[in-house]
Design an enzyme around this catalytic site. Structure first.
Site, PDB file in Angstrom:
ATOM      1  N   GLY A 161      -8.025  12.687   0.776  1.00 54.39           N
ATOM      2  CA  GLY A 161      -9.375  12.906   0.171  1.00 54.39           C
ATOM      3  C   GLY A 161      -9.368  13.220  -1.523  1.00 54.39           C
ATOM      4  N   LYS A 184       3.207   4.081   9.526  1.00 52.08           N
ATOM      5  CA  LYS A 184       2.563   4.706   8.623  1.00 52.08           C
ATOM      6  C   LYS A 184       2.066   5.705  10.338  1.00 52.08           C
ATOM      7  CE  LYS A 184      -2.021   6.531   6.440  1.00 52.08           C
ATOM      8  NZ  LYS A 184      -3.412   6.801   5.599  1.00 52.08           N
TER       9      LYS A 184
END
Length: 267
Positions: free
Chosen positions: A188, A99
């Site tokens: 988020g 990632k």
């Protein structure tokens, strides 16, 4: 649900990926991972001093879950830092998955779009399966996909905020314009309803950390998110009714009600 999440040809039986930081204790983290039913975990090498193998005990604990591990380059601000950390992760965890996080702003931890493209290109050339953490910018995501990043991880809001989807239009546009990409919303999301929302849009999965780890009951919250991801995906596959501005009765009215007919007939 028989569908699987495709990560560079690897089929994962769950569309939820869970982070491994910020939990009150290793035991609670273990309970949350089990409750989530996730098939992959992400972890940060830079915060564990990988050059001294300082996180060996922690990493061994994660290996015991027998889940796919997704190392990340959290905390990196330069291409060289990210590339070096990715190489370390491949040596330690024996995986080509990475990632890619490359931060350009320390205030909202927004990814550096320019350096992200450069780092992704180098890592792809080195044989990595790159999952870049990026914003919801269409042009950036298109460039990353064209480079060879088959999986993209756009944010819904700045990392750790829990604000949910700040720009639904941008996320819907990404899904529509990149139909062949695997899109996983990363960062988020604060509530299970947020996860359900992006899955209803057609996103392929979600990655969570703070929303679960910082909950009063992380295992219960992990279960709630797992259910929300499943519900959102089911709703997407089912196909939602088109929205309309005028009311429409669910039971059409045909002719005169039977009791009025009886009244007129003298009954």
């Amino acid at each position: 649900m028989s569908e699987t999440l495709d990560i560079y040809g690897t089929a994962l039986p769950s569309r939820l990926i869970l982070g491994t930081s910020l939990y009150p204790s290793p035991a609670i983290m273990q309970q949350a991972i089990t409750a989530s039913g996730c098939a992959a975990l992400t972890l940060s090498l830079r915060r564990q001093a990988p050059e001294q193998r300082g996180g060996e005990q922690f990493w061994q604990g994660l290996r015991s879950f027998n889940l796919h591990l997704l190392p990340n380059t959290a905390g990196c601000h330069t291409v060289q830092q990210a590339v070096t950390l990715a190489q370390m992760s491949r040596e330690i965890f024996h995986t080509n998955w990475i990632k890619l996080e490359l931060i350009g702003d320390d205030y909202n931890l927004q990814p550096d779009a320019v350096l992200l493209l450069s780092a992704a290109e180098q890592l792809l050339a080195a044989g990595f399966n790159v999952l870049p953490y990026c914003t919801d910018d269409l042009v950036l995501c298109k460039r990353l996909f064209e480079l060879g990043c088959k999986v993209l991880m756009p944010w819904a809001a700045p990392i750790g905020t829990g604000l949910g989807v700040l720009n639904p239009y941008a996320l819907r546009t990404l899904r529509e314009r990149l139909p062949e990409a695997t899109l996983i919303v990363d960062a988020g999301l604060g509530l299970p309803s947020h996860a359900c929302q992006v899955m209803e849009m057609g996103f392929d999965g979600v990655l969570l950390n703070s929303a679960v780890a910082l909950a009063k009951n992380p295992p219960l919250m992990a279960l709630a998110f797992a259910n929300a991801v499943h519900a959102g995906r089911s709703a997407f596959l089912a196909g939602a009714m088109p929205p309309q501005h005028l009311a429409s009765p669910s039971t059409p009215v045909l002719g005169m009600p039977f009791w009025l007919q009886e009244t007129q007939n003298g009954h």
